[in-house]
Design an enzyme around this catalytic site. Structure first.
Site, PDB file in Angstrom:
ATOM      1  N   GLY A  67     -36.102 -25.345   7.898  1.00 17.57           N
ATOM      2  CA  GLY A  67     -35.078 -25.115   6.886  1.00 17.57           C
ATOM      3  C   GLY A  67     -35.604 -24.278   5.737  1.00 17.57           C
ATOM      4  O   GLY A  67     -36.792 -23.940   5.674  1.00 17.57           O
ATOM      5  N   THR A  68     -34.732 -23.955   4.813  1.00 20.56           N
ATOM      6  CA  THR A  68     -35.091 -23.112   3.673  1.00 20.56           C
ATOM      7  C   THR A  68     -36.215 -23.715   2.852  1.00 20.56           C
ATOM      8  O   THR A  68     -37.072 -22.990   2.350  1.00 20.56           O
ATOM      9  CB  THR A  68     -33.853 -22.848   2.793  1.00 20.56           C
ATOM     10  OG1 THR A  68     -32.880 -22.151   3.574  1.00 20.56           O
ATOM     11  CG2 THR A  68     -34.200 -22.021   1.566  1.00 20.56           C
TER      12      THR A  68
END
Length: 167
Positions: free
Chosen positions: A17-18
């Site tokens: 994820g980010t």
């Protein structure tokens, strides 16, 4: 200094994820690191020692690419861990969906605290960002919440079925 036992230790399950990405200028988007940056951040900036957590990397993917296989791996990691407290780092696009899927896989009496978290900006390379705050919030929630599955984001603790989510 007290010794941390498995009951106090927090398992961190990594899915990418980010929060665990960098900004790729050529692609004009964030891209997951090949290896998580979270342990180094925790030890260097949050002063959380390595004996306070155990790391379980599942994958380094955009959450839109996380499927049933990865959620099953997250579930297995949690169930097979000696830890009672868990943080799952995850991308924001499918954060609540994955938390609901995990909740459905776990037995009702699992007795564990499981906190999903992510970020809108990467942990490394962006300042200021929400990543460190969200990760810290997840640690507090994992240590203090009653057994269950939660999402910690922007200083709030949600249940996976909360409709407001990140909208």
């Amino acid at each position: 200094m007290s010794v941390i036992n498995d009951e106090q230790k927090i398992q961190i399950v990594i899915t990418g994820g980010t929060i665990d990405s960098f900004y790729d200028t050529e692609q004009c988007t964030t891209v997951c690191h090949k290896k998580t940056a979270i342990p180094e951040f925790l030890m260097k900036f949050a002063k959380i020692s390595k004996d306070e957590f155990e790391l379980f990397p599942v994958c380094m993917k955009d959450s839109r690419d996380i499927g049933t296989k990865e959620i099953q791996e997250v579930s297995n990691a949690i169930i097979n861990s000696n830890c009672a407290h868990h943080i799952v780092t995850h991308g924001t696009f499918t954060l609540f969906e994955s938390a609901r899927k995990l909740m459905a896989l776990l037995p009702d009496d699992h007795g564990r605290v499981i906190v999903f978290t992510g970020a809108m900006w990467p942990l490394v390379g962006f300042s200021p960002n929400d990543a460190g705050f969200n990760l810290g919030s997840a640690f507090i929630a994992a240590r203090l919440a009653e057994p269950g599955v939660y999402v910690a984001f922007n200083g709030k603790l949600y249940l996976p079925n909360d409709l407001e989510g990140l909208h």
